[in-house]
Design a protein around this motif. Structure first.
Motif, PDB file in Angstrom:
ATOM      1  N   LEU A 263       1.130   6.323  -7.144  1.00  9.03           N
ATOM      2  CA  LEU A 263      -0.054   7.091  -7.533  1.00  9.03           C
ATOM      3  C   LEU A 263       0.139   8.589  -7.312  1.00  9.03           C
ATOM      4  CD1 LEU A 263      -3.006   4.846  -6.305  1.00  9.03           C
ATOM      5  CD2 LEU A 263      -2.237   5.232  -8.654  1.00  9.03           C
ATOM      6  N   SER A 264       0.893   8.947  -6.298  1.00 14.21           N
ATOM      7  CA  SER A 264       1.105  10.371  -6.026  1.00 14.21           C
ATOM      8  C   SER A 264       2.344  10.922  -6.732  1.00 14.21           C
ATOM      9  CB  SER A 264       1.216  10.605  -4.519  1.00 14.21           C
ATOM     10  OG  SER A 264       2.382   9.993  -4.023  1.00 14.21           O
ATOM     11  N   SER A 265       3.069  10.054  -7.426  1.00 15.14           N
ATOM     12  CA  SER A 265       4.311  10.439  -8.128  1.00 15.14           C
ATOM     13  C   SER A 265       5.299  11.117  -7.196  1.00 15.14           C
ATOM     14  CB  SER A 265       3.999  11.348  -9.318  1.00 15.14           C
ATOM     15  OG  SER A 265       3.218  10.678 -10.251  1.00 15.14           O
ATOM     16  N   ASN A 266       5.346  10.653  -5.991  1.00 12.78           N
ATOM     17  CA  ASN A 266       6.251  11.199  -4.981  1.00 12.78           C
ATOM     18  C   ASN A 266       7.201  10.073  -4.580  1.00 12.78           C
ATOM     19  OD1 ASN A 266       7.516  12.550  -2.943  1.00 12.78           O
ATOM     20  ND2 ASN A 266       5.700  12.866  -1.689  1.00 12.78           N
ATOM     21  N   TYR A 267       8.370  10.008  -5.222  1.00 15.91           N
ATOM     22  CA  TYR A 267       9.302   8.906  -5.039  1.00 15.91           C
ATOM     23  C   TYR A 267      10.371   9.257  -4.000  1.00 15.91           C
ATOM     24  CZ  TYR A 267       7.035   7.759  -9.418  1.00 15.91           C
ATOM     25  OH  TYR A 267       6.103   7.500 -10.369  1.00 15.91           O
ATOM     26  N   THR A 268       9.949   9.751  -2.869  1.00  7.56           N
ATOM     27  CA  THR A 268      10.868  10.121  -1.799  1.00  7.56           C
ATOM     28  C   THR A 268      10.558   9.291  -0.556  1.00  7.56           C
ATOM     29  OG1 THR A 268       9.414  11.851  -0.959  1.00  7.56           O
ATOM     30  CG2 THR A 268      11.020  12.490  -2.660  1.00  7.56           C
ATOM     31  N   VAL A 269      11.435   9.402   0.405  1.00  7.17           N
ATOM     32  CA  VAL A 269      11.217   8.711   1.677  1.00  7.17           C
ATOM     33  C   VAL A 269       9.968   9.261   2.359  1.00  7.17           C
ATOM     34  CG1 VAL A 269      12.208   8.267   3.958  1.00  7.17           C
ATOM     35  CG2 VAL A 269      13.670   8.214   1.947  1.00  7.17           C
TER      36      VAL A 269
ATOM     37  N   LEU B 281       0.823  -1.207   0.000  1.00  8.93           N
ATOM     38  CA  LEU B 281       0.000   0.000   0.000  1.00  8.93           C
ATOM     39  C   LEU B 281       0.862   1.265   0.000  1.00  8.93           C
ATOM     40  CD1 LEU B 281      -2.790  -1.080   2.504  1.00  8.93           C
ATOM     41  CD2 LEU B 281      -3.035  -0.731   0.042  1.00  8.93           C
ATOM     42  N   ALA B 282       1.981   1.222   0.713  1.00  9.34           N
ATOM     43  CA  ALA B 282       2.878   2.385   0.733  1.00  9.34           C
ATOM     44  C   ALA B 282       3.483   2.624  -0.645  1.00  9.34           C
ATOM     45  CB  ALA B 282       3.979   2.177   1.776  1.00  9.34           C
ATOM     46  N   PHE B 283       3.900   1.559  -1.327  1.00 10.01           N
ATOM     47  CA  PHE B 283       4.455   1.719  -2.670  1.00 10.01           C
ATOM     48  C   PHE B 283       3.395   2.161  -3.666  1.00 10.01           C
ATOM     49  CE2 PHE B 283       7.995  -0.993  -1.121  1.00 10.01           C
ATOM     50  CZ  PHE B 283       9.025  -0.115  -1.412  1.00 10.01           C
ATOM     51  N   VAL B 284       2.185   1.633  -3.551  1.00 13.32           N
ATOM     52  CA  VAL B 284       1.097   2.063  -4.436  1.00 13.32           C
ATOM     53  C   VAL B 284       0.835   3.554  -4.236  1.00 13.32           C
ATOM     54  CG1 VAL B 284      -1.393   1.844  -4.840  1.00 13.32           C
ATOM     55  CG2 VAL B 284       0.026  -0.199  -4.682  1.00 13.32           C
ATOM     56  N   TRP B 285       0.848   4.011  -2.996  1.00 10.03           N
ATOM     57  CA  TRP B 285       0.649   5.435  -2.726  1.00 10.03           C
ATOM     58  C   TRP B 285       1.761   6.270  -3.356  1.00 10.03           C
ATOM     59  CZ3 TRP B 285      -2.833   8.832  -1.340  1.00 10.03           C
ATOM     60  CH2 TRP B 285      -2.415  10.111  -0.986  1.00 10.03           C
ATOM     61  N   MET B 286       3.002   5.790  -3.221  1.00 11.25           N
ATOM     62  CA  MET B 286       4.129   6.511  -3.815  1.00 11.25           C
ATOM     63  C   MET B 286       3.949   6.645  -5.329  1.00 11.25           C
ATOM     64  SD  MET B 286       7.656   5.219  -1.957  1.00 11.25           S
ATOM     65  CE  MET B 286       8.414   5.082  -3.528  1.00 11.25           C
TER      66      MET B 286
END
Length: 159
Positions: free
Chosen positions: A18-24, A11-16
């Motif tokens: 979907l939001s195009s936010n590839y940061t910690v 779910l955390a990776f899917v959120w990353m």
């Protein structure tokens, strides 16, 4: 529990993504949102949420650190007394723990606390034999172990 952790990471990776936010920070936000989704879906899981077990592990660790400091102070007081009036004793500690890792953890926690050592575990793993360097009341020591370490270990192992 492992399924819940993997699901939370997914779910955390899917959120990353979907939001195009590839940061910690994006991952952490997704992870926290995943925890919220797991909490909302908790009735669909056969076991309790892994977050509760992690919280119980943290509480057990803090309890051990507190007991470690208090036991060190007590042993220091015994050692620094001008007259050694210690009352060493062996006592049998009956445990309700069933699994081997629980009994091993309890034995380790008792042994790592200064002033006490588990010298033997009975063959049926129902009784721990403990040596204490200075003990005035055996029943009080048994109650202290039961109400602290054993209770915290049962909370961690509860499913």
């Amino acid at each position: 529990m492992a399924f819940q952790i993997i699901l939370n990471f997914v779910l955390a990776f899917v959120w990353m993504f979907l939001s195009s936010n590839y940061t910690v920070a994006g991952f952490i936000v997704g992870f926290l949102l995943g925890i919220l989704l797991l909490i909302m879906m908790r009735r669909f899981f056969a076991t309790r949420l892994y977050v509760y077990r992690i919280w119980a592990i943290i509480k057990l660790t803090l309890l051990f650190l507190k007991e470690l400091v208090l036991a060190n102070i007590q042993v220091l007081q015994v050692v620094l007394k001008p007259k050694l009036d210690m009352q060493p004793a062996f006592f049998a500690y009956p445990t309700v723990l069933k699994q081997e890792w629980e009994i091993t953890l309890l034995s380790s926690l008792i042994t790592l606390t200064p002033g006490t050592v588990v010298v033997h575990v009975s063959d049926d793993a129902k009784t721990l034999y403990v040596h204490a360097i200075d003990i005035s009341d055996v029943d009080e020591a048994i109650a202290a172990i039961r109400d602290s370490f054993e209770k915290a270990i049962l909370e961690v192992s509860k499913s």
